[in-house]
Motif scaffolding. Structure first.
Motif, mmCIF file in Angstrom:
data_model
loop_
_atom_site.group_PDB
_atom_site.id
_atom_site.type_symbol
_atom_site.label_atom_id
_atom_site.label_comp_id
_atom_site.label_asym_id
_atom_site.label_seq_id
_atom_site.Cartn_x
_atom_site.Cartn_y
_atom_site.Cartn_z
ATOM 1 N N SER A 271 -6.024 4.737 3.699
ATOM 2 C CA SER A 271 -5.239 5.672 4.499
ATOM 3 C C SER A 271 -3.941 5.955 3.763
ATOM 4 C CB SER A 271 -4.950 5.093 5.892
ATOM 5 O OG SER A 271 -4.319 6.048 6.714
ATOM 6 N N ARG A 272 -3.738 7.201 3.401
ATOM 7 C CA ARG A 272 -2.559 7.547 2.602
ATOM 8 C C ARG A 272 -1.273 7.486 3.414
ATOM 9 N NH1 ARG A 272 -6.401 11.129 1.387
ATOM 10 N NH2 ARG A 272 -5.379 12.921 2.360
ATOM 11 N N ASP A 273 -1.388 7.354 4.742
ATOM 12 C CA ASP A 273 -0.195 7.229 5.580
ATOM 13 C C ASP A 273 0.040 5.787 6.019
ATOM 14 O OD1 ASP A 273 -2.325 6.984 7.304
ATOM 15 O OD2 ASP A 273 -1.610 8.447 8.780
ATOM 16 N N PRO A 288 -0.402 1.686 -7.738
ATOM 17 C CA PRO A 288 -0.912 1.974 -6.391
ATOM 18 C C PRO A 288 -1.647 0.789 -5.786
ATOM 19 C CG PRO A 288 -2.338 2.950 -8.024
ATOM 20 C CD PRO A 288 -1.159 2.397 -8.775
ATOM 21 N N ALA A 292 -4.250 2.546 -0.241
ATOM 22 C CA ALA A 292 -3.443 3.757 -0.016
ATOM 23 C C ALA A 292 -3.698 4.838 -1.064
ATOM 24 C CB ALA A 292 -1.960 3.397 0.006
ATOM 25 N N ASP A 294 -5.462 8.072 -2.994
ATOM 26 C CA ASP A 294 -6.137 9.318 -2.643
ATOM 27 C C ASP A 294 -7.499 9.273 -3.330
ATOM 28 O OD1 ASP A 294 -7.170 11.825 -2.316
ATOM 29 O OD2 ASP A 294 -5.387 12.901 -3.024
ATOM 30 N N ASP A 313 -12.029 7.477 4.104
ATOM 31 C CA ASP A 313 -10.632 7.923 4.160
ATOM 32 C C ASP A 313 -10.217 8.110 5.618
ATOM 33 O OD1 ASP A 313 -8.146 9.019 3.840
ATOM 34 O OD2 ASP A 313 -8.763 10.516 2.351
ATOM 35 N N THR A 315 -7.083 8.724 6.640
ATOM 36 C CA THR A 315 -5.757 9.350 6.703
ATOM 37 C C THR A 315 -5.604 10.238 7.922
ATOM 38 O OG1 THR A 315 -5.614 9.303 4.281
ATOM 39 C CG2 THR A 315 -4.107 10.785 5.449
#
Length: 414
Positions: A271-273, A288, A292, A294, A313, A315
């Motif tokens: 999850s990028r958030d 990274p 998190a 992409d 994913d 996100t």
């Protein structure tokens, strides 16, 4: 002393606010006599490297390191569906709990290995495909936190696999990150021992693994050791699900290369958030964290494809998790999809060594300095995302005391 940036001050203020509303009973593993009408029951077998020495009644195991692998059998009552929200743990507000609206303990037995094995074999024979599901929790987790969270996951996912909890010695305190990290490493041999036992047990048909946060470190390391020792993972190890791994991507690639993924389905929940992993990256620099990334960007997309790893994913998935670090368990649709995958044997649809020693040094070292508040502000996002663990901030904030006040004074007027 340098002034704290406004963003970090906001985080600190949030920590203080959460600490102020903390509360709730401890030692919730004292069994009650009766299950409420309409309540569900989840039976969990436990293997742990925690110590039982000094445990209070209703606690069973502490956050200290045990000298061997201990076993327990715990039954958890989950309130009727009409009284709860999927994805949440309804923690008792008082003792004894009200099983019509709160989680409650029905049985809590510490076992010797022969009895634990006998109970395991009796239950695994009754499960579809004789499937076991091993859960490994993350950082800042008391024993009862791990038990109740896993019970919630099993119930809400409708998983038919036999639940096996592996819990390692976490002190359940924000500023004990360094201790927790070393405890995870301390426990990797014991987790491998458990996994080797499942692999050798002829009564077991399939094994699936679900790890979260720092639990990914001990899990991947145990699997790596096992694969090296056995020249690969056993064919019965079907699913390895890694939720929000707080692991350096480069390190992860090396680990997976040694494990191999020819026989097992590896799935990563990203999850990028994820605010916790964003904080981790700020601590470590530009490397990274696996949880998190992409997954559609270079080089991750090709690297994961080459390793035959599925990425889910999350996100765009909404949950009540304020840090977006526990979506796999807190989001109803996600936790149910895990259950469907386990039941069908199909791949999921795509849609605490994490931070490591440096964070331990930053936070623990800060506790004895005038900049203690900065240490708490840095560490705040790494708390386990269960509302009950908010109370873990209380002792740390009290410990920092006047240092926080002096820091606020230094920042005042900016």
């Amino acid at each position: 002393m340098k002034h704290l940036p406004k963003r970090r001050l906001v985080v600190l203020a949030a920590v203080l606010a959460l600490a102020g509303c903390a509360g709730g009973p401890h030692n919730v593993l004292t069994p009650i006599e009766a299950q409420a009408p309409g309540a569900s029951r989840v039976d969990i077998l436990v293997a742990t490297t925690r110590s039982p020495i000094g445990a209070q009644p209703g606690e069973l195991f502490t956050g200290e390191r045990g000298d061997q692998l201990y076993y327990a059998d715990i039954a958890v009552s989950i309130p009727p569906d009409a009284a709860r929200k999927v994805g949440d743990v309804q923690w008792p507000e008082s003792s004894p709990p009200d099983p019509t609206r709160e989680f409650a303990t029905l049985r809590a037995d510490i076992l010797q290995r022969p009895e634990a094995l006998a109970r395991f074999n009796a239950r695994i024979a009754k499960t579809p495909r004789r499937q076991a599901l091993v859960f490994v929790h993350g950082y800042n987790t008391h024993f009862e936190d791990a038990v109740y969270r896993f019970a919630q996951i099993v119930h809400d996912s409708d998983a038919t696999a036999l639940p096996v909890l592996f819990t390692w010695p976490s002190r359940g305190k924000l500023l004990a990150y360094g201790y927790d990290h070393e405890s995870a490493s301390y426990s990797r041999d014991a987790l491998e021992e458990l996994l080797q036992s499942l692999a050798a047990d002829k009564s077991v048909g399939e094994v699936s693994i679900l790890a979260h946060s720092m639990g990914n470190w001990v899990t991947i390391e145990a699997l790596r050791q096992m694969a090296i020792r056995n020249h690969g993972l056993p064919a019965k190890f079907k699913d390895v699900m890694l939720a929000a791994p707080d692991v350096d991507f480069d390190v992860f690639q090396r680990q997976i290369a040694q494990i191999g993924s020819a026989t097992s389905r590896f799935t990563i929940f990203v999850s990028r958030d994820d605010e916790a992993l964003a904080a981790s990256r700020r601590v470590w620099g530009d490397k990274p964290r696996v949880g998190a990334i992409d997954p559609n960007s270079s080089p991750y997309q090709q690297d994961l494809k080459n390793a035959n790893i599925t990425v889910v994913d999350l996100t765009d998935v909404h949950s009540d998790d304020p840090l977006n670090h526990g979506k796999f368990a807190a989001s109803p649709e996600v936790v149910r999809s895990i259950g469907r995958s386990l039941a069908s044997g199909q791949t999921l649809a795509t849609g605490g060594a994490g931070v490591g020693d440096r964070l331990g040094q930053v936070v623990v070292g800060a506790a004895s300095t005038v900049g203690s508040a900065a240490g708490v502000a840095v560490a705040a996002p790494f708390a386990v995302v269960d509302p009950r663990t908010r109370e873990n901030f209380s002792g740390d904030i009290e410990q920092l005391g006047s240092n926080i006040g002096s820091t606020f004074g230094a920042v005042g007027g900016r």
